[in-house]
Design a protein around this motif. Structure first.
Motif, PDB file in Angstrom:
ATOM      1  N   PRO A 118       3.302 -15.144   4.804  1.00 26.57           N
ATOM      2  CA  PRO A 118       4.116 -15.802   5.839  1.00 26.57           C
ATOM      3  C   PRO A 118       3.906 -15.218   7.240  1.00 26.57           C
ATOM      4  N   VAL A 119       2.849 -15.655   7.908  1.00 25.15           N
ATOM      5  CA  VAL A 119       2.445 -14.983   9.152  1.00 25.15           C
ATOM      6  C   VAL A 119       3.368 -15.202  10.343  1.00 25.15           C
ATOM      7  N   ASP A 128       6.731 -15.185  10.039  1.00 23.99           N
ATOM      8  CA  ASP A 128       8.059 -14.669   9.735  1.00 23.99           C
ATOM      9  C   ASP A 128       8.176 -13.172   9.974  1.00 23.99           C
ATOM     10  N   PRO A 185       4.784 -24.731  10.359  1.00 27.52           N
ATOM     11  CA  PRO A 185       4.539 -23.691  11.367  1.00 27.52           C
ATOM     12  C   PRO A 185       3.070 -23.304  11.540  1.00 27.52           C
ATOM     13  N   ALA A 215       5.206 -23.664  21.952  1.00 26.76           N
ATOM     14  CA  ALA A 215       5.499 -22.255  22.242  1.00 26.76           C
ATOM     15  C   ALA A 215       5.397 -22.026  23.746  1.00 26.76           C
ATOM     16  N   SER A 261       3.464 -20.337  25.297  1.00 30.07           N
ATOM     17  CA  SER A 261       2.062 -20.301  25.718  1.00 30.07           C
ATOM     18  C   SER A 261       1.441 -21.699  25.816  1.00 30.07           C
ATOM     19  N   MET A 269       7.427 -15.697  22.180  1.00 30.40           N
ATOM     20  CA  MET A 269       6.153 -15.471  21.529  1.00 30.40           C
ATOM     21  C   MET A 269       6.378 -14.392  20.477  1.00 30.40           C
ATOM     22  N   GLY A 270       6.356 -14.773  19.228  1.00 31.98           N
ATOM     23  CA  GLY A 270       6.561 -13.769  18.198  1.00 31.98           C
ATOM     24  C   GLY A 270       7.047 -14.395  16.910  1.00 31.98           C
ATOM     25  N   VAL A 271       7.469 -13.533  15.994  1.00 29.55           N
ATOM     26  CA  VAL A 271       7.861 -13.986  14.673  1.00 29.55           C
ATOM     27  C   VAL A 271       9.350 -14.309  14.638  1.00 29.55           C
TER      28      VAL A 271
END
Lengths: 287, 418
Positions: free
Chosen positions: A73-74, A76, A143, A169, A171, A194-196
């Protein structure tokens, strides 16, 4: 006013009322943001996770996001990672998501399944879409699937009348925002930072900027996720977003503070959080 | 069909948040590859830092065990830091500076790519963070020390299975959060576009040099080019220049581990297409699409998926893929040591095992080119245990760690290096 705006395709032959549009529309009419609550199916076990989702609906959550546990789960953060690892160890399967969807729909809220793409791919995109629709599902949040790679899913969701929620996002360039909003249906998921996934003290100005940039390109509702953990933060976001998405805080409530076994207390914590957030999305507060 | 596809394979299965960075990288590498300044700088580093061109070595005493076929090794083991990995790392580090970024992150199985990345970061003044499964950091304490000595921060990853694939997950999470300043220096020909194509191009020099060297040495092209395949960067590097040479067979050797009945990493012998870490390729997965853990005596081949271009070469029939078990690889490892005085990496030993089979099949007229992708100094602990070389020392945990872990996810063997 219609929120069923898609530039990519006609809604198709499916039951278009399956999706979340009418719920978000109703929230708008009530002068408030929609509350979207996430929990992974299978944590701490399938039965309890479904009870917790139903409890969320009964306590003010408008739309339920059902997470399918995945081995990699990249997007999370640690809290959801630990929960989904536990769900997998407990033997949770992709089909358990259909049971959860049925229960959430029966409780009166549209269920969106949040899944990493390989689980859907493995089952077969067409097959999964048909099964999800049959289970009362409203659609998918994806996601790690961008519209550029989603031709099969766009066709299948059109056919079944399912929502397809892609993410934007901070970005995202104007070109990317156009591409994502044009392919989305139901709402657009604005990842606030930007992140989990995970709770943050403050969601920050990037979220508002992103919502405004997105809104300029689409009539679809824009819901904000990543970082919201309480009613006051929800109130801040509700001031400018069509919906507020809360995940990690619900998972933490259901995890408890090491009180093994006391399921009822944890379910009560989930209800309490849902009520606080439901208050927040009705307050709309200047940040 | 989107950009970055090899037939049905490849693509970009990543969070939307990363797309602008991937677009920026794609543009930067395209302009760099057309910019003489960049190419000259890379060429200078290859010559004066890495030690290129790497030589070829014919190994007749080893070849006696391969049906008498002529076997020629491409000596990537002689590069600075001990493997082919440095080719890609130096190029991506230069690109990082070109994009105005100041930090690189990398994943590593048990050290080789991590050490190469830390080396390039030190050389070019970049901040460096290396993600490594906690199980691997414990079993590879010396490599953790090497990376830290070179100035890198090493972050042990203790969730999931706490091995290479989880280190990649954590690196991807870092990248999403820090993409403004940070480049993710992926170490093999997988990941989202443009990584598979870009990393291949940075290793292509292996095949370009080797083709010329073999022509000069033997007067003709080899019959077969052989390389081990984990993610598959050394194999793509040596294969690519030969793809248009129709008479040249390309053979990739995967890790057969305990054999197909047991744990292994023979993706092409067992797996079906799926998505992992941003790319569509052959993937070891269960009925639900959950990743299944791989196993090999060699950590560099211990990965449940494979670079997408290999999947394409396999499905189109241009390349063949076989596997060598742990036993076969260790046998080839020992044989090269004793017949030629060259200690290969355990990864490369899989390629050698493949060459032994091919030689027996093709006979004495054949010329087989093997990519010796790395040297085996790093594998001495595994070899010592396997062959019982240091039984008076193995008892001493302070000197030789047991290479085992209580972690239920620690199914791989992390004693060797990626």
């Amino acid at each position: 006013m219609s929120t069923e705006v898609t530039a990519s395709a006609e809604p198709g032959t499916g039951d278009t009322d399956r999706g979340v549009a009418s719920v978000i529309e109703r929230c708008r009419a009530e002068g408030r943001a929609a509350l979207v609550g996430y929990l992974p199916v299978g944590f701490p076990d399938v039965e309890t996770s479904i009870r917790a989702m139903v409890a969320m609906v009964e306590s003010g959550v408008d739309i339920v996001e059902i997470g399918l546990p995945y081995s990699d789960p990249v997007i999370d953060g640690p809290v959801i990672q630990r929960a989904t690892e536990a769900a997998l160890r407990a033997g949770t399967h992709v089909v358990d998501g259909f049971r959860a969807a049925r229960a959430v729909r029966d409780a009166g809220a549209p269920p969106l399944v949040m899944s990493y793409w390989n689980l859907i791919l493995r089952r077969g995109v067409d097959r999964y879409a048909a099964e999800l629709a049959a289970a009362g599902g409203a659609g998918l949040i994806t996601p790690d699937l961008i519209p550029d790679e989603a031709a099969d899913w766009i066709a299948a969701s059109d056919r079944e009348g399912l929502d397809r929620v892609f993410l934007v996002a901070p970005s995202s360039t104007p070109e990317r925002l156009s591409r994502v909003t044009a392919a989305s249906r139901g709402f657009v998921y604005a990842a606030s930072t930007m992140g989990v996934t995970g709770e943050r003290a403050s969601v920050g100005p990037a979220a508002r900027d992103l919502v405004e940039r997105t809104r300029a390109l689409t009539e679809l509702p824009v819901c904000v996720g990543l970082g919201v953990s309480n009613g006051d933060q929800a109130a801040e976001l509700a001031e400018y977003a069509d919906g507020v998405i809360v995940g990690t805080a619900f998972v933490r409530a259901l995890t408890g503070d090491g009180q093994d076994g006391d399921v009822e207390a944890r379910l009560e914590a989930v209800r309490e959080l849902a009520r606080d957030l439901a208050r927040g999305v009705r307050e709309r507060r200047q940040s | 069909m989107t950009a970055g596809r090899f037939g049905d394979f490849g693509g970009r299965y990543v969070p939307e948040a990363l797309i602008p960075a991937l677009d920026e990288l794609d543009e930067a590498r395209r302009s760099a590859m057309a910019d003489p300044t960049f190419l000259d700088e890379l060429d200078r580093l290859h010559r004066t830092y890495t030690g290129r061109p790497s030589i070829i070595t014919e190994v007749p005493r080893f070849a006696e065990h391969a049906g008498g076929a002529r076997i020629i090794l491409k000596r990537e083991d002689l590069n600075h830091t001990g493997s082919h990995k440095i080719n890609n790392v130096l190029a991506q580090a230069l690109l990082t500076k070109r994009m105005g970024k100041t930090r690189v992150i990398a994943e590593t199985g048990a050290g080789q790519h991590g050490v190469a990345t830390a080396t390039a970061a030190a050389l070019m003044g970049l901040d460096c963070t290396v993600y490594m499964g906690k199980v691997d950091t414990e079993r590879q304490a010396l490599n953790v020390a090497r990376m830290r000595m070179l100035g890198a921060e090493v972050v042990p990853v203790d969730h999931g299975s706490a091995t290479l694939k989880d280190a990649i997950n954590e690196a991807l999470r870092d990248w999403v959060a820090a993409v403004d300043t940070t480049h993710y220096l992926i170490g093999t020909v997988t990941g989202p576009h443009p990584f598979p194509e870009m990393v291949r191009d940075f290793h292509r020099i292996i095949g370009v040099e080797a083709r010329e060297q073999v022509l000069e040495h033997t007067g003709r092209l080899p019959d077969v080019v052989v390389a081990c395949v984990g993610g598959g960067s050394n194999a793509m590097g040596i294969f690519h220049r030969f793809i248009e040479d129709e008479g040249v067979r390309l053979v990739g050797v995967e890790a057969g581990g305990e054999g197909l009945e047991g744990r292994h990493a023979a993706r092409f012998a067992s797996a079906t297409p799926g998505v992992l870490h941003g790319a569509m390729s052959y993937l070891m997965q269960d009925e639900d699409g959950q990743t299944v853990e791989s196993h090999s005596v060699s950590a560099g081949l211990d990965y449940p998926s494979v670079g997408p271009e290999h999947s394409y070469l396999r499905d189109t029939g241009r390349a063949e893929y076989v596997y060598a078990t742990d036993d076969e690889a260790m046998e080839a490892f020992a044989l090269l040591c004793r017949t030629e005085g060259i200690i290969p990496a355990l990864e490369s030993a899989h390629g050698l095992a493949g060459a032994l089979h091919l030689g027996r099949e093709l006979g004495p007229d054949a010329i087989i080119l093997v990519n010796l992708s790395g040297r085996g100094d790093k594998d001495m602990h595994t070899a010592a245990e396997w062959f019982g070389l240091v039984d008076d020392v193995v008892e001493d945990d302070e000197i030789v760690p047991p290479g085992e872990s209580d972690d239920p996810g620690a199914t791989g063997d992390g004693r060797t290096q990626l």
